[in-house]
Motif scaffolding. Structure first.
Motif, PDB file in Angstrom:
ATOM      1  N   GLY A   1       0.797  -1.232   0.000  1.00 15.18           N
ATOM      2  CA  GLY A   1       0.000   0.000   0.000  1.00 15.18           C
ATOM      3  C   GLY A   1       0.824   1.273   0.000  1.00 15.18           C
ATOM      4  N   THR A   2       2.147   1.131  -0.231  1.00 17.80           N
ATOM      5  CA  THR A   2       2.990   2.336  -0.339  1.00 17.80           C
ATOM      6  C   THR A   2       3.676   2.319  -1.707  1.00 17.80           C
ATOM      7  OG1 THR A   2       4.990   1.290   0.537  1.00 17.80           O
ATOM      8  CG2 THR A   2       3.496   2.298   2.143  1.00 17.80           C
TER       9      THR A   2
ATOM     10  N   GLU B   1      -8.941   2.017  10.403  1.00 15.16           N
ATOM     11  CA  GLU B   1      -7.881   2.400   9.465  1.00 15.16           C
ATOM     12  C   GLU B   1      -6.672   3.084  10.069  1.00 15.16           C
ATOM     13  OE1 GLU B   1      -9.913   4.674   6.451  1.00 15.16           O
ATOM     14  OE2 GLU B   1     -11.189   2.992   5.900  1.00 15.16           O
TER      15      GLU B   1
ATOM     16  N   TYR C   1      -3.187   3.811  11.960  1.00 20.28           N
ATOM     17  CA  TYR C   1      -1.918   3.194  12.357  1.00 20.28           C
ATOM     18  C   TYR C   1      -1.602   3.691  13.754  1.00 20.28           C
ATOM     19  CZ  TYR C   1      -0.739   1.249   7.838  1.00 20.28           C
ATOM     20  OH  TYR C   1      -0.717   0.483   6.707  1.00 20.28           O
TER      21      TYR C   1
ATOM     22  N   PHE D   1      -1.995   8.531   6.455  1.00 16.58           N
ATOM     23  CA  PHE D   1      -1.863   7.075   6.583  1.00 16.58           C
ATOM     24  C   PHE D   1      -3.206   6.450   6.965  1.00 16.58           C
ATOM     25  CE2 PHE D   1       1.899   9.432   7.589  1.00 16.58           C
ATOM     26  CZ  PHE D   1       2.903   8.790   6.881  1.00 16.58           C
ATOM     27  N   ARG D   2      -3.631   5.491   6.164  1.00 19.04           N
ATOM     28  CA  ARG D   2      -4.860   4.767   6.518  1.00 19.04           C
ATOM     29  C   ARG D   2      -4.676   3.302   6.154  1.00 19.04           C
ATOM     30  NH1 ARG D   2      -9.556   8.900   4.165  1.00 19.04           N
ATOM     31  NH2 ARG D   2      -8.661  10.750   5.153  1.00 19.04           N
ATOM     32  N   TYR D   3      -5.006   2.438   7.115  1.00 24.09           N
ATOM     33  CA  TYR D   3      -4.886   1.012   6.852  1.00 24.09           C
ATOM     34  C   TYR D   3      -6.157   0.565   6.137  1.00 24.09           C
ATOM     35  CZ  TYR D   3      -3.863  -3.886   7.472  1.00 24.09           C
ATOM     36  OH  TYR D   3      -3.582  -5.203   7.241  1.00 24.09           O
ATOM     37  N   ASP D   4      -6.063   0.487   4.808  1.00 18.52           N
ATOM     38  CA  ASP D   4      -7.220   0.138   4.002  1.00 18.52           C
ATOM     39  C   ASP D   4      -6.754  -0.899   2.985  1.00 18.52           C
ATOM     40  OD1 ASP D   4      -9.729   0.216   2.971  1.00 18.52           O
ATOM     41  OD2 ASP D   4      -9.754   2.379   2.588  1.00 18.52           O
TER      42      ASP D   4
ATOM     43  N   PRO E   1      -5.412  -2.020  -0.180  1.00 22.09           N
ATOM     44  CA  PRO E   1      -4.834  -1.258  -1.284  1.00 22.09           C
ATOM     45  C   PRO E   1      -5.403  -1.681  -2.636  1.00 22.09           C
ATOM     46  CG  PRO E   1      -3.124  -2.236   0.097  1.00 22.09           C
ATOM     47  CD  PRO E   1      -4.417  -2.881   0.472  1.00 22.09           C
TER      48      PRO E   1
ATOM     49  N   TYR F   1      -4.173   3.854  -1.315  1.00 22.17           N
ATOM     50  CA  TYR F   1      -2.909   3.453  -0.709  1.00 22.17           C
ATOM     51  C   TYR F   1      -2.987   3.550   0.810  1.00 22.17           C
ATOM     52  CZ  TYR F   1      -1.647   4.432  -5.480  1.00 22.17           C
ATOM     53  OH  TYR F   1      -1.625   4.437  -6.843  1.00 22.17           O
ATOM     54  N   ARG F   2      -1.994   2.982   1.458  1.00 22.57           N
ATOM     55  CA  ARG F   2      -1.936   3.095   2.922  1.00 22.57           C
ATOM     56  C   ARG F   2      -1.156   4.335   3.343  1.00 22.57           C
ATOM     57  NH1 ARG F   2      -1.535  -3.371   4.371  1.00 22.57           N
ATOM     58  NH2 ARG F   2      -3.734  -3.705   3.896  1.00 22.57           N
ATOM     59  N   GLN F   3      -0.198   4.725   2.535  1.00 22.31           N
ATOM     60  CA  GLN F   3       0.367   6.071   2.673  1.00 22.31           C
ATOM     61  C   GLN F   3       0.005   6.812   1.397  1.00 22.31           C
ATOM     62  OE1 GLN F   3       4.474   6.852   3.879  1.00 22.31           O
ATOM     63  NE2 GLN F   3       4.580   8.548   2.454  1.00 22.31           N
TER      64      GLN F   3
END
Ligand code: AMP
Length: 432
Positions: free
Chosen positions: A10-11, A66, A68, A113-116, A118, A123-125
């Protein structure tokens, strides 16, 4: 051999060649912000977790799924910022920006930043470009903020749809919540697992569910409801009138609520036409209670954030050129190895005069150096040869036309500067 290490899921790595597009968008954003009277603000990439719990809302997807979040060495819970508004509202209070002239107009850009899960465009970043205005009640500022976000997109040639809504205030929003609750309570089993919980805790969130079925049911339940109190109704009408005055086209979408809890009254979203999952390019709205929630004086606020990756993606989809200036203006080629020192001196002189200049350092033949010069994308090549130098001259090659002229060494910097200016006026559509 040790195994290689990949970047986190996701980055992305933004490599040379691509990064110029990012810089172009970032620089365009800086420029428009200055034009509209905004100053830059930079806040930390991580904050105490309670800032987002309180500011973004504990029942939102961002907070529930989502973030971190981690404990630091002193066991304090910190979170990587999932968005920019709560940190900036915190700074407005903590740094007492409320005690200076109002409104305070700030802009920011940077990673979120979100934990989703990808996927393309998610994206996560990721990176946001955003603005915030504190201390202005007038619907004129709502209209201006929205118009500015559309103006920014229009400058790239983007064709996007603007959706607007009013989500009401603390007085009238409960009417909407009640209506949704009443309409959906009897259809509980048709809602997804998340929305069953949302119905009890925050039914408005169902309008924002990723499941189309849930959204459809909520839209049905909310249909035809005019829940706005007279003040919110009047504010929304004025925002629409000012948008008309500014010639900004919009679609009123009564189901637009956006994924964060702090919004009051005006909410808007900029969408790429089409049916892709990641259509939202940016969005924002008013958040009149946020500053007070962080312990500041009652202060209205409004802002928006655009996704940089999404902007670039949609530009690519819509076939829009992203002017990507070549990294070099001049490349120096030496006909003989003994001229290396002279070439280095000349390079420094060109650079000292603001030119982007480079040469070969691999001891290549002249032919190979010329090939390198071609690959570098520099529009001009200076060729140093001992015969010409004895006559006080160098060769200047225009890579676009292929023509080559002799220029007195003493005039080289002035000549190249002039040529570069003409070249880039022709080539660059936007010059920073
Ligand atoms: P939001 O803060 O959720 O309103 O998002 C504002 C904008 O940020 C969206 O319209 C997107 O352009 C962008 N964005 C949000 N989440 C992501 C993500 N996970 N990946 C890439 N862009 C995102």
């Amino acid at each position: 051999m040790p195994s290689s290490i990949n970047r986190p899921r996701g980055t992305i790595d933004v490599l040379p060649g691509e990064v110029e597009k990012w810089q172009y968008v970032e620089e365009s954003f800086r420029r428009i912000c200055r034009e509209y009277g905004y100053a830059e603000i930079r806040t930390p990439v991580f904050e105490y977790t309670e800032l987002f719990d309180r500011g973004v809302g504990e029942t939102t997807d961002i907070i529930e799924k989502e973030m971190y979040t981690f404990l630091d060495r002193s066991e304090r819970s910190l979170s990587l910022r999932p968005e920019g508004t709560a940190p900036i509202a915190r700074a407005y209070v903590e740094d007492k920006l409320f005690s200076g002239p109002q409104p305070v107009k700030v802009y920011y850009q940077g990673p979120m930043f979100r934990y989703d899960r990808p996927q393309a465009g998610r994206y996560r970043q990721f990176h946001q470009l955003g603005i915030e205005v504190f201390g202005a009640f007038s619907p004129a500022i709502d209209a201006e903020v929205i118009a500015m976000s559309m103006d920014f997109c229009r400058r790239f040639g983007l064709k996007l749809d603007l959706h607007i809504n009013s989500v009401g205030c603390g007085v009238c929003r409960p009417v909407m919540r009640e209506k949704l609750y009443a309409g959906l309570r009897t259809r509980l089993e048709d809602l997804c697992e998340d929305c069953r919980l949302r119905l009890e805790r925050n039914p408005l969130r169902i309008l924002d569910c990723k499941e189309k079925r849930c959204r459809g049911m909520a839209e049905e339940a909310a249909a035809g409801l005019n829940f706005l109190c007279p003040e919110c109704g009047d504010h929304f009408e004025k925002v629409r009138n000012y948008l008309d005055v500014l010639d900004v086209k919009y679609i009123v979408d009564h189901c637009l609520v956006r994924g964060l809890d702090y919004y009051t009254r005006t909410a808007f979203e900029i969408m790429a036409p089409g049916i892709g999952a990641q259509r939202s390019v940016g969005g924002g709205g008013r958040y009149d209670g946020l500053v007070e929630m962080f312990g500041g004086p009652p202060t209205p606020g409004i802002g928006y954030a655009m996704g940089l990756e999404r902007l670039l993606l949609v530009m690519q989809e819509q076939g829009l050129p992203v002017p990507c200036s070549g990294r070099l203006d001049v490349y120096i080629v030496t006909a003989e190895a003994e001229l290396e020192g002279k070439a280095l001196r000349l390079l420094q002189e060109l650079r000292g005069n603001g030119m982007h200049a480079d040469k070969d350092y691999a001891g290549r033949s002249m032919k190979a150096q010329l090939k390198q010069a071609g690959k570098s994308g520099a529009p001009f090549v200076v060729i140093l040869g001992s015969d010409e130098l004895r006559r006080g001259k160098v060769a200047l090659k225009d890579m676009l036309s292929g023509s080559q002229t002799e220029v007195p060494l003493a005039d080289l910097v002035a000549t190249v500067t002039g040529e570069i200016d003409t070249h880039f006026t022709k080539v660059r559509r936007f010059k920073g």
